[in-house]
Scaffold this motif. Structure first.
Motif, PDB file in Angstrom:
ATOM      1  N   UNK A   1       0.848  -1.192   0.000  1.00 59.01           N
ATOM      2  CA  UNK A   1       0.000   0.000   0.000  1.00 59.01           C
ATOM      3  C   UNK A   1       0.882   1.241   0.000  1.00 59.01           C
ATOM      4  N   UNK A   2       0.729   2.053  -1.015  1.00 59.45           N
ATOM      5  CA  UNK A   2       1.485   3.297  -1.091  1.00 59.45           C
ATOM      6  C   UNK A   2       0.577   4.500  -0.891  1.00 59.45           C
ATOM      7  N   UNK A   3      -0.744   4.271  -0.965  1.00 58.43           N
ATOM      8  CA  UNK A   3      -1.716   5.343  -0.764  1.00 58.43           C
ATOM      9  C   UNK A   3      -2.764   4.881   0.238  1.00 58.43           C
ATOM     10  N   UNK A   4      -3.385   5.852   0.900  1.00 54.48           N
ATOM     11  CA  UNK A   4      -4.491   5.545   1.811  1.00 54.48           C
ATOM     12  C   UNK A   4      -5.703   5.099   1.014  1.00 54.48           C
ATOM     13  N   UNK A   5      -6.545   4.243   1.614  1.00 53.40           N
ATOM     14  CA  UNK A   5      -7.822   3.967   0.955  1.00 53.40           C
ATOM     15  C   UNK A   5      -8.635   5.257   0.881  1.00 53.40           C
ATOM     16  N   UNK A   6      -9.413   5.417  -0.168  1.00 57.13           N
ATOM     17  CA  UNK A   6     -10.163   6.665  -0.356  1.00 57.13           C
ATOM     18  C   UNK A   6     -11.265   6.838   0.689  1.00 57.13           C
ATOM     19  N   UNK A   7     -12.037   5.794   0.942  1.00 52.68           N
ATOM     20  CA  UNK A   7     -13.138   5.872   1.908  1.00 52.68           C
ATOM     21  C   UNK A   7     -13.237   4.556   2.676  1.00 52.68           C
ATOM     22  N   UNK A   8     -14.039   4.549   3.729  1.00 56.02           N
ATOM     23  CA  UNK A   8     -14.252   3.333   4.508  1.00 56.02           C
ATOM     24  C   UNK A   8     -14.820   2.200   3.662  1.00 56.02           C
ATOM     25  N   UNK A   9     -15.549   2.540   2.606  1.00 54.68           N
ATOM     26  CA  UNK A   9     -16.132   1.503   1.751  1.00 54.68           C
ATOM     27  C   UNK A   9     -15.062   0.703   1.006  1.00 54.68           C
ATOM     28  N   UNK A  10     -13.825   1.196   0.960  1.00 55.88           N
ATOM     29  CA  UNK A  10     -12.722   0.479   0.324  1.00 55.88           C
ATOM     30  C   UNK A  10     -12.131  -0.600   1.230  1.00 55.88           C
ATOM     31  N   UNK A  11     -12.510  -0.609   2.503  1.00 53.20           N
ATOM     32  CA  UNK A  11     -11.969  -1.562   3.471  1.00 53.20           C
ATOM     33  C   UNK A  11     -12.756  -2.856   3.470  1.00 53.20           C
ATOM     34  N   UNK A  12     -12.112  -3.938   3.826  1.00 55.80           N
ATOM     35  CA  UNK A  12     -12.817  -5.189   4.083  1.00 55.80           C
ATOM     36  C   UNK A  12     -12.911  -5.365   5.593  1.00 55.80           C
ATOM     37  N   UNK A  13     -13.920  -6.095   6.028  1.00 54.05           N
ATOM     38  CA  UNK A  13     -14.120  -6.373   7.446  1.00 54.05           C
ATOM     39  C   UNK A  13     -14.469  -7.838   7.617  1.00 54.05           C
ATOM     40  N   UNK A  14     -13.792  -8.488   8.552  1.00 53.26           N
ATOM     41  CA  UNK A  14     -14.102  -9.868   8.908  1.00 53.26           C
ATOM     42  C   UNK A  14     -14.240  -9.935  10.422  1.00 53.26           C
ATOM     43  N   UNK A  15     -14.895 -10.983  10.902  1.00 58.30           N
ATOM     44  CA  UNK A  15     -15.099 -11.130  12.341  1.00 58.30           C
ATOM     45  C   UNK A  15     -14.702 -12.519  12.803  1.00 58.30           C
ATOM     46  N   UNK A  16     -14.564 -12.616  14.098  1.00 58.63           N
ATOM     47  CA  UNK A  16     -14.257 -13.893  14.719  1.00 58.63           C
ATOM     48  C   UNK A  16     -14.668 -13.850  16.173  1.00 58.63           C
ATOM     49  N   UNK A  17     -14.248 -14.866  16.905  1.00 60.42           N
ATOM     50  CA  UNK A  17     -14.583 -14.962  18.323  1.00 60.42           C
ATOM     51  C   UNK A  17     -13.314 -15.106  19.141  1.00 60.42           C
ATOM     52  N   UNK A  18     -13.278 -14.397  20.254  1.00 63.84           N
ATOM     53  CA  UNK A  18     -12.153 -14.479  21.170  1.00 63.84           C
ATOM     54  C   UNK A  18     -12.289 -15.754  21.986  1.00 63.84           C
ATOM     55  N   UNK A  19     -11.278 -16.621  21.942  1.00 62.84           N
ATOM     56  CA  UNK A  19     -11.301 -17.859  22.716  1.00 62.84           C
ATOM     57  C   UNK A  19     -10.692 -17.659  24.096  1.00 62.84           C
ATOM     58  N   UNK A  20      -9.670 -16.809  24.166  1.00 59.81           N
ATOM     59  CA  UNK A  20      -8.969 -16.513  25.416  1.00 59.81           C
ATOM     60  C   UNK A  20      -8.254 -15.183  25.222  1.00 59.81           C
ATOM     61  N   UNK A  21      -7.449 -14.776  26.186  1.00 55.39           N
ATOM     62  CA  UNK A  21      -6.695 -13.528  26.042  1.00 55.39           C
ATOM     63  C   UNK A  21      -5.629 -13.617  24.957  1.00 55.39           C
ATOM     64  N   UNK A  22      -5.305 -14.835  24.534  1.00 57.04           N
ATOM     65  CA  UNK A  22      -4.236 -14.999  23.548  1.00 57.04           C
ATOM     66  C   UNK A  22      -4.652 -15.760  22.294  1.00 57.04           C
ATOM     67  N   UNK A  23      -5.923 -16.158  22.176  1.00 58.19           N
ATOM     68  CA  UNK A  23      -6.358 -16.897  20.999  1.00 58.19           C
ATOM     69  C   UNK A  23      -7.719 -16.433  20.504  1.00 58.19           C
ATOM     70  N   UNK A  24      -7.854 -16.407  19.193  1.00 60.21           N
ATOM     71  CA  UNK A  24      -9.129 -16.065  18.556  1.00 60.21           C
ATOM     72  C   UNK A  24      -9.294 -16.948  17.326  1.00 60.21           C
ATOM     73  N   UNK A  25     -10.542 -17.159  16.952  1.00 58.98           N
ATOM     74  CA  UNK A  25     -10.864 -17.847  15.705  1.00 58.98           C
ATOM     75  C   UNK A  25     -11.503 -16.798  14.792  1.00 58.98           C
ATOM     76  N   UNK A  26     -10.881 -16.551  13.631  1.00 65.12           N
ATOM     77  CA  UNK A  26     -11.336 -15.492  12.733  1.00 65.12           C
ATOM     78  C   UNK A  26     -11.836 -16.096  11.427  1.00 65.12           C
ATOM     79  N   UNK A  27     -12.952 -15.582  10.947  1.00 71.66           N
ATOM     80  CA  UNK A  27     -13.571 -16.036   9.703  1.00 71.66           C
ATOM     81  C   UNK A  27     -13.150 -15.119   8.557  1.00 71.66           C
ATOM     82  N   UNK A  28     -12.157 -15.555   7.790  1.00 72.66           N
ATOM     83  CA  UNK A  28     -11.683 -14.783   6.644  1.00 72.66           C
ATOM     84  C   UNK A  28     -12.407 -15.170   5.352  1.00 72.66           C
ATOM     85  N   UNK A  29     -13.448 -16.025   5.438  1.00 70.41           N
ATOM     86  CA  UNK A  29     -14.134 -16.475   4.219  1.00 70.41           C
ATOM     87  C   UNK A  29     -14.793 -15.346   3.425  1.00 70.41           C
TER      88      UNK A  29
END
Length: 126
Positions: A51-79
């Protein structure tokens, strides 16, 4: 987990992780498992993943979610962006380590210049 990170597979690109409260269920209760939200921008065209330039708007970003299993582990859904559905993420030695060996290193000062201009932070002017 919460913070901004450097991803060596996408140098200079936004990687923002937040641990947020569990969503409200239909019966008005909340799960005891917090949600992990990851926002990012991959930038570049084709094989160029820098990345050499900032994204133009928030709509250019991707968002994924997951669940926190502990203070040091999470399961993230990148599908939603073509990755695995249940990827284990471990917080180790100041970063997030994935099973393939990729490590996102936490950036202590944050990365306001990697965010779109319409995504201000408390410490930024825009």
């Amino acid at each position: 987990f919460t913070g901004d990170y450097d991803d060596p597979n996408h140098p200079g690109c936004l990687r923002q992780v937040k641990v947020i409260g569990a969503p409200m269920r239909g019966d008005g209760t909340r799960s005891s498992i917090p949600i992990v939200e990851v926002r990012g921008y991959d930038g570049g065209d084709g094989d160029n993943k820098m990345c050499t330039e900032r994204p133009a708007t928030r709509s250019d970003l991707w968002t994924v979610q997951g669940k926190l299993k502990s203070n040091t582990e999470a399961i993230i859904d990148f599908s939603p962006k073509g990755g695995p559905a249940n990827l284990l993420a471990k917080f180790e030695d100041g970063g997030i380590v994935f099973p393939d060996g990729n490590k996102w290193t936490k950036v202590m000062a944050g990365t306001p210049n990697r965010r779109p201009k319409d995504m201000p932070t408390l410490k930024s002017d825009s």
